[in-house]
Structure formats: C-alpha cells, structure tokens
Design a protein around this motif. Structure first.
Motif, short mmCIF file in Angstrom:
data_model
loop_
_atom_site.label_atom_id
_atom_site.label_comp_id
_atom_site.label_asym_id
_atom_site.label_seq_id
_atom_site.Cartn_x
_atom_site.Cartn_y
_atom_site.Cartn_z
N LYS A 143 -11.38 -0.78 -0.57
CA LYS A 143 -11.32 0.13 -1.73
C LYS A 143 -10.66 1.48 -1.41
O LYS A 143 -10.19 2.16 -2.31
CB LYS A 143 -12.72 0.38 -2.30
CG LYS A 143 -13.43 -0.87 -2.75
CD LYS A 143 -12.80 -1.42 -4.00
CE LYS A 143 -13.62 -2.60 -4.48
NZ LYS A 143 -12.89 -3.53 -5.27
N ARG A 144 -10.58 1.86 -0.15
CA ARG A 144 -9.94 3.13 0.20
C ARG A 144 -8.42 3.02 0.12
O ARG A 144 -7.73 4.01 -0.07
CB ARG A 144 -10.33 3.56 1.62
CG ARG A 144 -11.82 3.86 1.77
CD ARG A 144 -12.17 4.00 3.22
NE ARG A 144 -11.93 2.71 3.87
CZ ARG A 144 -11.94 2.49 5.16
NH1 ARG A 144 -12.20 3.47 5.99
NH2 ARG A 144 -11.71 1.30 5.67
N ARG A 145 -7.93 1.83 0.29
CA ARG A 145 -6.49 1.58 0.29
C ARG A 145 -5.99 1.38 -1.14
O ARG A 145 -6.61 0.68 -1.93
CB ARG A 145 -6.23 0.32 1.11
CG ARG A 145 -4.84 0.11 1.51
CD ARG A 145 -4.77 -1.07 2.44
NE ARG A 145 -3.80 -1.99 1.87
CZ ARG A 145 -3.13 -2.86 2.55
NH1 ARG A 145 -3.35 -3.02 3.82
NH2 ARG A 145 -2.25 -3.63 1.97
N LYS A 146 -4.86 2.01 -1.47
CA LYS A 146 -4.27 1.91 -2.81
C LYS A 146 -3.06 0.99 -2.78
O LYS A 146 -2.20 1.09 -1.90
CB LYS A 146 -3.83 3.28 -3.33
CG LYS A 146 -4.93 4.33 -3.32
CD LYS A 146 -5.98 4.01 -4.33
CE LYS A 146 -7.02 5.12 -4.36
NZ LYS A 146 -8.27 4.67 -4.89
N VAL B 42 -1.23 2.06 -9.88
CA VAL B 42 -1.93 2.16 -8.60
C VAL B 42 -3.33 1.61 -8.82
O VAL B 42 -4.00 1.97 -9.78
CB VAL B 42 -2.02 3.63 -8.12
CG1 VAL B 42 -2.75 3.72 -6.79
CG2 VAL B 42 -0.64 4.25 -8.03
N ARG B 43 -3.74 0.74 -7.91
CA ARG B 43 -5.09 0.20 -8.01
C ARG B 43 -5.68 0.06 -6.62
O ARG B 43 -4.94 -0.07 -5.63
CB ARG B 43 -5.09 -1.14 -8.75
CG ARG B 43 -4.37 -2.24 -8.05
CD ARG B 43 -4.48 -3.56 -8.81
NE ARG B 43 -3.84 -4.64 -8.10
CZ ARG B 43 -4.36 -5.30 -7.07
NH1 ARG B 43 -5.55 -5.00 -6.63
NH2 ARG B 43 -3.70 -6.27 -6.48
N PRO B 44 -7.00 0.09 -6.54
CA PRO B 44 -7.61 -0.09 -5.21
C PRO B 44 -7.42 -1.51 -4.71
O PRO B 44 -7.41 -2.46 -5.48
CB PRO B 44 -9.10 0.21 -5.44
CG PRO B 44 -9.29 0.30 -6.91
CD PRO B 44 -7.96 0.35 -7.58
N ASP B 45 -7.28 -1.65 -3.41
CA ASP B 45 -7.18 -2.95 -2.77
C ASP B 45 -8.57 -3.59 -2.83
O ASP B 45 -9.55 -2.99 -2.39
CB ASP B 45 -6.74 -2.74 -1.31
CG ASP B 45 -6.52 -4.03 -0.56
OD1 ASP B 45 -7.07 -5.08 -0.96
OD2 ASP B 45 -5.80 -3.98 0.45
N SER C 211 0.86 -1.18 0.00
CA SER C 211 0.00 0.00 0.00
C SER C 211 0.90 1.23 0.00
O SER C 211 2.10 1.14 0.27
CB SER C 211 -0.89 0.00 1.24
OG SER C 211 -0.11 0.24 2.40
#
Length: 160
Positions: A105-108, A98-101, A68
């Motif tokens: 979804k808030r974590r990149k 960069v993609r959402p976890d 992250s």
C-alpha cells in the motif's frame, strides 16, 4: 562552419571544424540536439498545456503497464521528486491515475486514462510527421546507425 551547424555549435565548439576531443564533441552535440528537440516538441505540445517531459512519462507508463513512481523515475533518469511533480500535473489533466499497489500500500502505481488515449489518438500522426521531418536529412541507414550508436552509449551509462 556550415549554416546547418547553427550558432549553438559555434558557441560550444561542436561544428565540423571542432578541435574538441571527439568524445567531448559528441557529448556536447548530443546535449545541444536533445535541448533543441525538447524545445521543438515543447513548442508543439504547448498549445495543449503539455510538455515533452510529461509526454515522456506517459510513454514510460504506457510501455511499462503500471509502473511504480520509482520505476518511472528510473526509466526517465530523473528523481522521484521531479517525477512526482509531473505525475501530479498529469493527474490534474486527467491523463494519469495513481493507485496504491495491492501488494504494498505504500507503493503507488501509475496508469494512463481513456482521456489520455483519446488525446494521443488525435495527435500522434501530426507529431510523428514532425519528428520524421526533424530527422529527414538522415537516410534510413543513417537513422538505424544513429539509434544503434545511441543505444550503445545508453547501455554503457546504464551499467556505469
């Protein structure tokens, strides 16, 4: 003071004749060494529009898998904001994604690209040779000791 110690050693009192407390001398020596090494690598990378900080972030991402942004910042000992700026520059250069976890979804999550892999494949040998040259005055045993001592100080800082 010997020619090798250079003017920076004279300016901040780190030369062989230093009267500083040994820990203060060590701190200043490492600080000057880190700055000079960073400048030397920045000089090598400048032709391609990269910096040592950007290369360090790429190294962290590759070593960590898909960290992250917060994990990458912690690994670099930097702020989230500073690393976010570095990430943005590397995304523009096509070297990071960069993609959402999926779990949050808030974590990149960060990952390197094929462009990044191709770039370092053609650079690594020359950069590794330059780094070896910078440390050429140290024997293999001295390099091992240097790394072990640095690891001990880093470990203490990590637990401070």
């Amino acid at each position: 003071m010997s020619r090798r110690e250079g003017k920076s050693g004279e300016w901040i009192g780190i030369g062989s004749g230093s009267r500083l407390d040994p820990s203060v001398r060590a701190f200043r020596t490492v600080l000057v060494l880190a700055q000079k090494l960073r400048y030397a690598m920045d000089d090598r990378l400048r032709v391609d529009g990269l910096t040592t900080q950007q290369a360090a972030l790429i190294t962290v991402v590759e070593a960590s898998g898909e960290p992250s942004l917060a994990e990458a910042a912690a690994a670099l000992g930097s702020t989230h904001q500073n690393v976010a700026q570095i990430v943005a520059a590397l995304v523009r250069k096509g070297m990071l994604e960069v993609r959402p976890d999926p779990a949050d979804k808030r974590r990149k999550l960060l990952s390197t690209t094929m462009t990044n892999a191709a770039y370092w494949k053609q650079r690594d040998e020359g950069d590794f040779a330059a780094v070896a040259d910078w440390f050429a005055d140290l024997s293999p045993a001295e390099l091992k000791t240097f790394c072990e001592l640095g690891d001990r100080v880093l470990g203490r800082l990590d637990h401070a």
